[in-house]
Motif scaffolding. Structure first.
Motif, mmCIF file in Angstrom:
data_model
loop_
_atom_site.group_PDB
_atom_site.id
_atom_site.type_symbol
_atom_site.label_atom_id
_atom_site.label_comp_id
_atom_site.label_asym_id
_atom_site.label_seq_id
_atom_site.Cartn_x
_atom_site.Cartn_y
_atom_site.Cartn_z
ATOM 1 N N GLU A 1 68.110 -4.687 81.335
ATOM 2 C CA GLU A 1 68.692 -4.983 82.450
ATOM 3 C C GLU A 1 68.481 -6.439 83.162
ATOM 4 O OE1 GLU A 1 68.784 -2.006 85.481
ATOM 5 O OE2 GLU A 1 69.303 -0.181 83.985
ATOM 6 N N VAL A 2 69.503 -7.106 83.495
ATOM 7 C CA VAL A 2 69.188 -8.517 83.891
ATOM 8 C C VAL A 2 68.162 -8.539 85.131
ATOM 9 C CG1 VAL A 2 70.370 -10.406 84.858
ATOM 10 C CG2 VAL A 2 71.471 -8.900 83.237
ATOM 11 N N GLN A 3 68.014 -7.778 85.957
ATOM 12 C CA GLN A 3 67.590 -7.699 87.089
ATOM 13 C C GLN A 3 66.269 -6.773 87.007
ATOM 14 O OE1 GLN A 3 67.229 -9.952 89.330
ATOM 15 N NE2 GLN A 3 69.135 -11.220 88.192
ATOM 16 N N SER A 4 66.000 -6.012 86.176
ATOM 17 C CA SER A 4 64.842 -5.306 86.140
ATOM 18 C C SER A 4 63.623 -5.611 86.046
ATOM 19 C CB SER A 4 64.994 -4.053 84.775
ATOM 20 O OG SER A 4 65.041 -4.887 83.618
ATOM 21 N N GLU A 5 62.565 -5.245 86.719
ATOM 22 C CA GLU A 5 61.297 -5.950 86.638
ATOM 23 C C GLU A 5 60.510 -5.918 85.139
ATOM 24 O OE1 GLU A 5 59.055 -4.418 89.907
ATOM 25 O OE2 GLU A 5 60.293 -5.309 91.323
ATOM 26 N N LYS A 6 59.864 -6.684 84.940
ATOM 27 C CA LYS A 6 59.020 -6.832 83.596
ATOM 28 C C LYS A 6 57.654 -7.199 83.775
ATOM 29 C CE LYS A 6 63.326 -7.006 81.785
ATOM 30 N NZ LYS A 6 64.075 -7.279 83.001
ATOM 31 N N GLY B 1 43.926 -11.127 79.413
ATOM 32 C CA GLY B 1 45.048 -12.381 79.873
ATOM 33 C C GLY B 1 45.629 -12.485 81.005
ATOM 34 N N ASP B 2 46.159 -13.352 81.285
ATOM 35 C CA ASP B 2 46.846 -13.486 82.653
ATOM 36 C C ASP B 2 47.817 -12.627 82.525
ATOM 37 O OD1 ASP B 2 45.061 -15.668 83.435
ATOM 38 O OD2 ASP B 2 46.130 -17.228 82.826
ATOM 39 N N VAL B 3 48.114 -11.886 83.881
ATOM 40 C CA VAL B 3 49.173 -10.767 83.578
ATOM 41 C C VAL B 3 50.010 -11.001 85.070
ATOM 42 C CG1 VAL B 3 49.608 -8.366 84.339
ATOM 43 C CG2 VAL B 3 47.349 -9.000 83.113
ATOM 44 N N LEU B 4 51.464 -11.326 84.486
ATOM 45 C CA LEU B 4 52.445 -11.189 85.513
ATOM 46 C C LEU B 4 53.278 -9.934 85.774
ATOM 47 C CD1 LEU B 4 53.710 -14.843 84.107
ATOM 48 C CD2 LEU B 4 52.010 -14.372 85.602
ATOM 49 N N TYR B 5 53.029 -9.331 86.756
ATOM 50 C CA TYR B 5 53.654 -8.044 86.946
ATOM 51 C C TYR B 5 54.947 -8.068 87.716
ATOM 52 C CZ TYR B 5 54.108 -3.426 88.736
ATOM 53 O OH TYR B 5 54.590 -2.218 88.993
ATOM 54 N N GLY B 6 55.937 -7.266 87.383
ATOM 55 C CA GLY B 6 57.405 -7.311 88.095
ATOM 56 C C GLY B 6 58.013 -8.611 88.339
ATOM 57 N N VAL B 7 57.966 -9.284 87.265
ATOM 58 C CA VAL B 7 58.991 -10.468 86.962
ATOM 59 C C VAL B 7 60.210 -10.319 86.777
ATOM 60 C CG1 VAL B 7 59.295 -12.615 85.963
ATOM 61 C CG2 VAL B 7 56.836 -11.725 86.128
ATOM 62 N N THR B 8 61.294 -10.924 87.548
ATOM 63 C CA THR B 8 62.568 -10.647 87.275
ATOM 64 C C THR B 8 63.067 -12.042 86.816
ATOM 65 O OG1 THR B 8 63.472 -11.120 89.562
ATOM 66 C CG2 THR B 8 63.026 -8.822 88.761
ATOM 67 N N LYS B 9 64.487 -12.068 86.348
ATOM 68 C CA LYS B 9 65.105 -13.293 85.900
ATOM 69 C C LYS B 9 65.203 -14.177 87.304
ATOM 70 C CE LYS B 9 68.029 -13.793 82.899
ATOM 71 N NZ LYS B 9 69.387 -13.877 82.199
ATOM 72 N N ASN C 1 40.876 -12.412 84.623
ATOM 73 C CA ASN C 1 41.862 -13.370 84.344
ATOM 74 C C ASN C 1 42.975 -13.334 85.726
ATOM 75 O OD1 ASN C 1 41.524 -14.188 81.530
ATOM 76 N ND2 ASN C 1 41.560 -12.219 81.088
ATOM 77 N N ASN C 2 43.671 -14.133 85.649
ATOM 78 C CA ASN C 2 44.658 -14.176 86.734
ATOM 79 C C ASN C 2 45.676 -13.005 86.810
ATOM 80 O OD1 ASN C 2 43.927 -16.760 87.656
ATOM 81 N ND2 ASN C 2 44.923 -17.797 85.981
ATOM 82 N N PHE C 3 45.898 -12.617 87.931
ATOM 83 C CA PHE C 3 46.844 -11.418 88.051
ATOM 84 C C PHE C 3 47.897 -11.937 89.545
ATOM 85 C CE2 PHE C 3 48.628 -7.540 90.432
ATOM 86 C CZ PHE C 3 48.894 -6.937 89.285
ATOM 87 N N VAL C 4 49.346 -11.910 88.854
ATOM 88 C CA VAL C 4 50.119 -12.070 89.920
ATOM 89 C C VAL C 4 51.258 -10.818 90.006
ATOM 90 C CG1 VAL C 4 51.920 -13.867 90.697
ATOM 91 C CG2 VAL C 4 50.098 -14.441 89.378
ATOM 92 N N ASN C 5 51.452 -10.436 91.121
ATOM 93 C CA ASN C 5 52.232 -9.292 91.586
ATOM 94 C C ASN C 5 53.487 -9.747 92.090
ATOM 95 O OD1 ASN C 5 53.449 -6.881 92.140
ATOM 96 N ND2 ASN C 5 51.891 -5.967 93.416
#
Length: 279
Positions: A163-168, A137-145, A225-229
């Motif tokens: 945590e609110v600002q931790s990367e997901k 699947g498409d991977v979104l790495y290191g997303v924060t709010k 698939n797509n990968f966004v860092n």
């Protein structure tokens, strides 16, 4: 004469008491020494038993643990080495690749557990640990709010206690039954495993070779698939295809400091291989 005889008797009694006391103390010391040896033997037997169980567990897991994705990453690393040698960037002996390495690690309570490292690359510029992460699947790495902005409510629902600002990290996967359907899947932090492996290898190499520092790398196999860092973290390095990984190693070799000689590369390889068996 009577008093003199009594003194002699007392002296003899004191000598007898002292002799008996020395004999008793010697016996006590010998008994304590024997007890210590028994305790030490029990500890040694327990330790050796745990090591034996650990090795048996590791050998069993080794047979089952390598995934197709990890095998593909190994092939990519082998191809990168072949190209670097063909381009006269390195000699063959200046890049060593180890895959599916299990290292012993200790908990704070002293329990031994295995840490699996997918790949280790040893070059003159350093020792690199590579952890393969496979997702469909498409991977979104290191997303924060902050980066998600108006879609941050998705993070609130997927990671309510984080945590609110931790990367997901999130994987977007289309549903098979519904062409318009989309599954949004939260993923455990991919950094944890590779950083644990780096810390374990650092600790073990420091005991054998002195101060040491390894370089952690995350490699994502997302099946085209797509990968966004989105991550701004400087460690670990993150790659998702062979050309980017090749360019990374090429830059390291051309611009990085030469930390190890060819002799040291072989020594590091031998130490790691010995550590993966004996602790």
């Amino acid at each position: 004469m009577f008093i003199k005889k009594k003194h002699v008797d007392y002296d003899e009694m004191i000598d007898e008491f002292q002799t008996e006391a020395v004999a008793s103390l010697t016996k006590v010391e010998n008994d304590l020494l024997q007890e210590k040896e028994k305790v030490a033997d029990k500890i040694k037997e327990s330790y050796e038993s745990k090591i034996k169980e650990y090795k048996k567990y590791v050998h069993t897991i080794e047979k089952l643990s390598r995934t197709t994705s990890e095998a593909n990453t190994h092939n990519i690393l082998t191809e990168i080495k072949r190209e670097l040698v063909a381009d006269y960037v390195i000699k063959s002996a200046q890049m060593k690749i180890l895959s599916n390495v299990f290292l012993p690690n200790k908990t704070t309570s002293g329990e031994i557990y295995p840490v699996k490292i997918d790949h280790i690359v040893i070059m003159r510029t350093g020792v690199y640990i590579i952890d393969t992460n496979e997702f469909t699947g498409d991977v979104l790495y290191g997303v924060t709010k902050g980066k998600a902005k108006e879609f941050s409510l998705i993070l609130d629902n997927l990671f309510p206690f984080e945590e609110v600002q931790s990367e997901k990290t999130i994987v977007l996967r289309k549903e098979r039954e519904n062409i318009n359907g989309l599954n949004v899947i939260p993923v455990d932090d991919p950094k944890k495993h590779v950083m644990t492996g780096a810390a374990a290898l650092n600790q073990l190499l420091e005991k054998q070779l002195g101060h040491f520092s390894t370089i952690p790398i995350l490699y994502f196999d997302h099946h085209e698939n797509n990968f966004v860092n989105y991550s701004h973290s400087k460690s670990p390095y993150v790659f998702d295809d062979k050309p980017k990984l090749y360019q990374f190693f090429l830059k390291q070799l051309k611009e990085g400091n030469k930390l190890h000689s060819e002799f040291e590369l072989e020594k590091i390889k031998n130490v790691i291989e010995s550590l993966s068996i004996d602790y």
